[in-house]
Write an enzyme that holds these catalytic residues in place. Structure first.
Site, PDB file in Angstrom:
ATOM      1  CG  HIS A   1     -22.906  28.210 -28.946  1.00  0.00           C
ATOM      2  ND1 HIS A   1     -22.815  27.937 -27.319  1.00  0.00           N
ATOM      3  CD2 HIS A   1     -22.213  26.426 -29.164  1.00  0.00           C
ATOM      4  CE1 HIS A   1     -21.803  26.176 -27.324  1.00  0.00           C
ATOM      5  NE2 HIS A   1     -21.597  25.358 -28.334  1.00  0.00           N
TER       6      HIS A   1
ATOM      7  CG  HIS B   1     -19.557  24.957 -32.966  1.00  0.00           C
ATOM      8  ND1 HIS B   1     -20.621  24.421 -32.551  1.00  0.00           N
ATOM      9  CD2 HIS B   1     -19.102  25.912 -31.638  1.00  0.00           C
ATOM     10  CE1 HIS B   1     -21.096  24.031 -31.936  1.00  0.00           C
ATOM     11  NE2 HIS B   1     -20.019  24.551 -30.978  1.00  0.00           N
TER      12      HIS B   1
ATOM     13  CD  GLU C   1     -25.413  24.319 -29.471  1.00  0.00           C
ATOM     14  OE1 GLU C   1     -24.488  24.162 -30.645  1.00  0.00           O
ATOM     15  OE2 GLU C   1     -24.881  24.052 -27.818  1.00  0.00           O
TER      16      GLU C   1
HETATM   17  C1  BGC Z   1     -21.014  21.290 -28.108  1.00  0.00           C
HETATM   18  C2  BGC Z   1     -19.848  20.667 -27.658  1.00  0.00           C
HETATM   19  C3  BGC Z   1     -19.524  22.044 -26.927  1.00  0.00           C
HETATM   20  C4  BGC Z   1     -19.794  23.034 -26.707  1.00  0.00           C
HETATM   21  C5  BGC Z   1     -18.331  24.263 -26.923  1.00  0.00           C
HETATM   22  C6  BGC Z   1     -21.302  22.765 -28.588  1.00  0.00           C
HETATM   23  O1  BGC Z   1     -22.866  23.442 -29.238  1.00  0.00           O
HETATM   24  O2  BGC Z   1     -21.546  20.101 -28.597  1.00  0.00           O
HETATM   25  O3  BGC Z   1     -19.419  19.819 -27.130  1.00  0.00           O
HETATM   26  O4  BGC Z   1     -17.699  22.438 -26.421  1.00  0.00           O
HETATM   27  O5  BGC Z   1     -20.244  23.714 -28.019  1.00  0.00           O
HETATM   28  O6  BGC Z   1     -17.356  24.147 -27.852  1.00  0.00           O
END
Ligand code: BGC
Length: 342
Positions: free
Chosen positions: A177, A107, A307
């Site tokens: 998210h 991210h 997402e």
């Molecule tokens: C990921 C997860 C992660 C979450 C929060 C998601 O996009 O795929 O593995 O724990 O984001 O960070």
């Protein structure tokens, strides 16, 4: 359709954060804020007209600034999802990123777009957020200028329109998210999910694609027909969905229906449409004891994310749809979260 601007708080370094409430005639309200260009709340009626906030989050900015915040509602970038070992190369130059998720980059790094105060203003029927990520920020090449416009239709569609340009070749992958809970709280395992995907990207035990695109046919990953999220979840790798589903490429750049979720008791529905080639379906497997809105405590599988994005680790998989952006090109993606009742 109306939009009201309000004060949302200040970051630790004194930067003012604005919130905007978008409302429509049906009584739907969506609050977005300039910190992380995030969605703070989405209030929609159930089939009996009862309103509830269907996204997880905090009562005030302070919660979002805290280290417990698992990207609630935020725009993730420059590269949402994972890049293996925090490394990729572009035109023969190797780039190295923070490994902030086991061995991998997740991210956008330690201070990704979710932790930036964006410029935000009302423009016509939308809230336009913008942000410039400097060359080299979090290890990524190129000054990236991004815009994200939020708008709400009278048909209860919340539309997110992304665009970006760069002055040097770079990679990017932007997503939202939000963690949804169409009952307004509690487990999401009884929500009925449908994802229009025949294949998904198989991942190793650090959630990095092996390169294999596997058919969902006959497996616990098959969500083509609507089933309760909990029906096969215990057979899913890692005990919960956290996988990228490969979507048919949208023709002519129009958003296509990727997923539909129904909460059977109140009847609220969420349809997710996107121009992206993938959607990461994440069932909140890592939520644990997070003090959220109105005294709620969020635990495992009490929220799900859709997402919309390119596939994880694409910079290291030349065979995947490309996430490269070159000077002179414009990145443009649309995601629609459409609410209703059954
Ligand atoms: C990921 C997860 C992660 C979450 C929060 C998601 O996009 O795929 O593995 O724990 O984001 O960070």
């Amino acid at each position: 359709m109306g939009i009201e601007q309000e004060y949302f708080g200040k970051t630790g370094d004194g930067r003012e954060v604005a919130a905007f409430v978008l409302s429509n005639a049906g009584g739907m309200h969506v609050k977005v804020a300039s910190y992380g260009a995030m969605i703070v709340s989405i209030e929609v009626p159930d089939r009996g007209g009862r309103m509830a906030d269907v996204v997880l989050g905090f009562d005030a900015l302070g919660g979002y600034l805290g280290k417990d915040n698992p990207y609630f509602g935020a725009c993730c970038g420059r590269y949402a999802n994972r890049i293996a070992k925090g490394r990729f190369s572009l035109d023969g130059v190797e780039y190295s990123l923070a490994q902030n998720n086991g061995p991998n980059a997740l991210h956008g790094g330690l201070a990704g777009f979710d932790k930036k105060v964006w410029d935000a203003k009302i423009e016509g029927d939308s809230v336009r957020m913008s942000f410039a990520s400097p060359d080299g920020e979090e290890g990524y090449p190129g000054t990236l200028k991004i815009e994200l416009a939020y708008s709400l239709s009278e048909e209860n569609e919340l539309k997110l329109e992304y665009s970006a340009t760069t002055d040097r070749k770079t990679v990017l992958n932007l997503t939202n998210h939000s963690y949804f809970n169409l009952a307004g709280g509690g487990s999401i395992l009884d929500h009925i999910v449908q994802i229009n995907a025949e294949r998904y990207t198989v991942v190793d035990d650090t959630a990095i694609p092996t390169g294999e695109l596997r058919t969902v046919d006959g497996t616990e990953m098959d969500l083509r027909q609507p089933i309760p999220i909990g029906q096969n979840i215990s057979s899913v790798q890692g005990g919960g969905y956290d996988h990228n589903y490969c979507l048919g490429q949208s023709a002519g750049g129009e958003p296509v229906l990727a997923a539909r979720v129904v909460e059977p008791r109140g009847g609220r529905t969420l349809e997710c449409l996107t121009t992206e080639p993938g959607v990461q379906f994440y069932t909140g497997n890592f939520l644990e004891n997070i003090g959220g809105k109105g005294g709620a405590v969020y635990n495992r599988q009490e929220g799900f994310c859709l997402e919309t994005q390119h596939w994880p680790d694409s910079p290291n998989h030349p065979e995947f749809p490309t996430t490269e952006l070159a000077p002179g090109e414009t990145y443009a993606q649309t995601c629609i979260y459409r609410f209703g009742t059954d």
